[in-house]
Design a protein around this motif. Structure first.
Motif, PDB file in Angstrom:
ATOM      1  N   THR A  49       0.838  -1.205   0.000  1.00 28.57           N
ATOM      2  CA  THR A  49       0.000   0.000   0.000  1.00 28.57           C
ATOM      3  C   THR A  49       0.868   1.250   0.000  1.00 28.57           C
ATOM      4  O   THR A  49       1.663   1.454   0.917  1.00 28.57           O
ATOM      5  CB  THR A  49      -0.905   0.032   1.249  1.00 28.57           C
ATOM      6  OG1 THR A  49      -1.693  -1.162   1.259  1.00 28.57           O
ATOM      7  CG2 THR A  49      -1.807   1.249   1.246  1.00 28.57           C
ATOM      8  N   PRO A  50       0.707   2.107  -1.031  1.00 28.09           N
ATOM      9  CA  PRO A  50       1.438   3.371  -1.016  1.00 28.09           C
ATOM     10  C   PRO A  50       0.693   4.412  -0.178  1.00 28.09           C
ATOM     11  O   PRO A  50      -0.530   4.492  -0.234  1.00 28.09           O
ATOM     12  CB  PRO A  50       1.448   3.784  -2.497  1.00 28.09           C
ATOM     13  CG  PRO A  50       0.244   3.147  -3.094  1.00 28.09           C
ATOM     14  CD  PRO A  50      -0.088   1.926  -2.258  1.00 28.09           C
ATOM     15  N   VAL A  51       1.453   5.179   0.570  1.00 27.86           N
ATOM     16  CA  VAL A  51       0.882   6.311   1.309  1.00 27.86           C
ATOM     17  C   VAL A  51       1.427   7.558   0.629  1.00 27.86           C
ATOM     18  O   VAL A  51       2.570   7.971   0.864  1.00 27.86           O
ATOM     19  CB  VAL A  51       1.291   6.270   2.802  1.00 27.86           C
ATOM     20  CG1 VAL A  51       0.668   7.442   3.561  1.00 27.86           C
ATOM     21  CG2 VAL A  51       0.880   4.936   3.429  1.00 27.86           C
ATOM     22  N   LEU A  52       0.637   8.097  -0.263  1.00 31.71           N
ATOM     23  CA  LEU A  52       1.076   9.245  -1.060  1.00 31.71           C
ATOM     24  C   LEU A  52       0.933  10.532  -0.241  1.00 31.71           C
ATOM     25  O   LEU A  52      -0.162  10.870   0.216  1.00 31.71           O
ATOM     26  CB  LEU A  52       0.227   9.337  -2.344  1.00 31.71           C
ATOM     27  CG  LEU A  52       0.452  10.576  -3.206  1.00 31.71           C
ATOM     28  CD1 LEU A  52       1.877  10.623  -3.759  1.00 31.71           C
ATOM     29  CD2 LEU A  52      -0.564  10.628  -4.353  1.00 31.71           C
ATOM     30  N   CYS A  53       2.071  11.220  -0.071  1.00 35.75           N
ATOM     31  CA  CYS A  53       2.076  12.429   0.756  1.00 35.75           C
ATOM     32  C   CYS A  53       1.989  13.681  -0.116  1.00 35.75           C
ATOM     33  O   CYS A  53       2.716  13.794  -1.109  1.00 35.75           O
ATOM     34  CB  CYS A  53       3.361  12.510   1.586  1.00 35.75           C
ATOM     35  SG  CYS A  53       3.666  11.051   2.595  1.00 35.75           S
ATOM     36  N   VAL A  54       1.128  14.587   0.261  1.00 34.39           N
ATOM     37  CA  VAL A  54       1.010  15.870  -0.431  1.00 34.39           C
ATOM     38  C   VAL A  54       0.938  16.970   0.619  1.00 34.39           C
ATOM     39  O   VAL A  54       0.557  16.722   1.760  1.00 34.39           O
ATOM     40  CB  VAL A  54      -0.249  15.926  -1.338  1.00 34.39           C
ATOM     41  CG1 VAL A  54      -0.237  14.814  -2.376  1.00 34.39           C
ATOM     42  CG2 VAL A  54      -1.539  15.853  -0.520  1.00 34.39           C
ATOM     43  N   GLY A  55       1.300  18.180   0.210  1.00 34.66           N
ATOM     44  CA  GLY A  55       1.194  19.285   1.161  1.00 34.66           C
ATOM     45  C   GLY A  55       1.876  20.537   0.648  1.00 34.66           C
ATOM     46  O   GLY A  55       2.857  20.448  -0.096  1.00 34.66           O
ATOM     47  N   GLU A  56       1.349  21.666   1.077  1.00 29.42           N
ATOM     48  CA  GLU A  56       1.883  22.949   0.616  1.00 29.42           C
ATOM     49  C   GLU A  56       2.921  23.486   1.589  1.00 29.42           C
ATOM     50  O   GLU A  56       2.901  23.165   2.776  1.00 29.42           O
ATOM     51  CB  GLU A  56       0.725  23.948   0.456  1.00 29.42           C
ATOM     52  CG  GLU A  56       0.259  24.639   1.742  1.00 29.42           C
ATOM     53  CD  GLU A  56      -0.550  23.739   2.671  1.00 29.42           C
ATOM     54  OE1 GLU A  56      -0.747  22.554   2.366  1.00 29.42           O
ATOM     55  OE2 GLU A  56      -0.967  24.239   3.752  1.00 29.42           O
TER      56      GLU A  56
END
Ligand code: PGA
Length: 259
Positions: A122-129
């Motif tokens: 399972t990938p845990v895709l991280c996003v954020g500004e």
């Protein structure tokens, strides 16, 4: 509805000896966590030892990153099959520290997400500004770009197997967490995008975690938000009692449900 998920990201902390001790304390402190799923992501060098300590425990093992190729001439890299062999079932992908320090692009991050899925992890895709992006009113543009690129070309059923983590860069390791309302606003936006990229039904099943200075003290308020399905915990995951405290709060939400 969505089981809360708490992931400890140990980053570049811990010798094998220290990792064993921390894992033992977490394992013994949690015993049988109910209503919550728990994952720890030690450094590569400690994966085998942590896997051994976890044994048959319900706590699962994750990595902090991976390479997108299964093998090859990529000095210093670790592939998904290598992680799977060490019983990893998860890996973080596109953490902001890797985007910034290693220069991981959205394109490479997309390749990694695909590689992780293709090997059944399972990938845990991280996003954020960043703080600057938020001040300039670019928060939604940034996370939308990262999400669309990270999941580009994936089928709905693949998106259903991913986890997202909203991690505002300005909140990571600073002690200044996003407010529950700020997290909910962005995470609701991400879920809207998932509806478009996959389907409304799938979007309702994908877990979106919040990360950035999560501690036992602020976990209750963050996790109470219907859009916050768990936490990606850095600093506080290095302290067994602090991490267990966060897991217990998530478990309470998972057992009692949200309004
Ligand atoms: P932090 O890190 O909890 O120390 O802010 C979170 C993360 O980077 O995943």
């Amino acid at each position: 509805m969505r089981t809360p998920l708490v992931i400890g990201n140990w980053k570049m902390h811990g010798t094998v000896v220290e990792a064993r001790a921390l894992t033992t304390a977490i394992r013994d402190g949690l015993k049988r966590p109910r209503g919550v799923q728990v994952v720890v992501c030690p450094p590569f060098t400690a994966l085998a030892a942590v896997s051994e300590v976890l044994g048959g425990s319900p706590i699962q093992l994750g990595a902090q990153t991976c390479h997108h190729e299964p093998a090859g001439a990529h000095t210093g890299e670790v592939s998904v099959p290598m992680l799977a062999e060490l019983t990893c079932r998860w890996t973080l992908v596109g953490h902001s520290e890797r985007r910034k320090e290693i220069g991981e692009s959205d394109e490479v991050i997309n390749l990694k997400v695909r590689a992780v899925l293709s090997h059944g992890l399972t990938p845990v895709l991280c996003v954020g500004e960043t703080g600057d992006e938020r001040r300039q009113g670019l928060t939604f543009n940034t996370v939308e770009g990262q999400l669309r690129a990270g999941l580009a070309g994936l089928a709905g059923e693949q998106i259903a197997k991913t986890v997202l983590a909203y991690e505002p860069v300005w909140a990571i390791g600073t002690g200044a967490n996003a407010t529950p309302a700020q997290a909910a606003e962005v995470q609701g936006y991400l879920r809207g995008l998932l509806s478009e990229l996959a389907s409304k039904e799938i979007a309702q099943t994908v877990r979106i975690l919040y990360g950035g200075s999560v501690k036992a003290e602020n976990a209750d308020a963050l996790l109470a938000e219907p859009e916050v399905d768990g936490a990606l915990v850095g600093g506080a995951s290095l302290n067994a009692q602090a991490f267990i405290g966060i897991v217990r709060k998530a478990a309470r939400v998972g057992t009692a449900g949200k309004e």
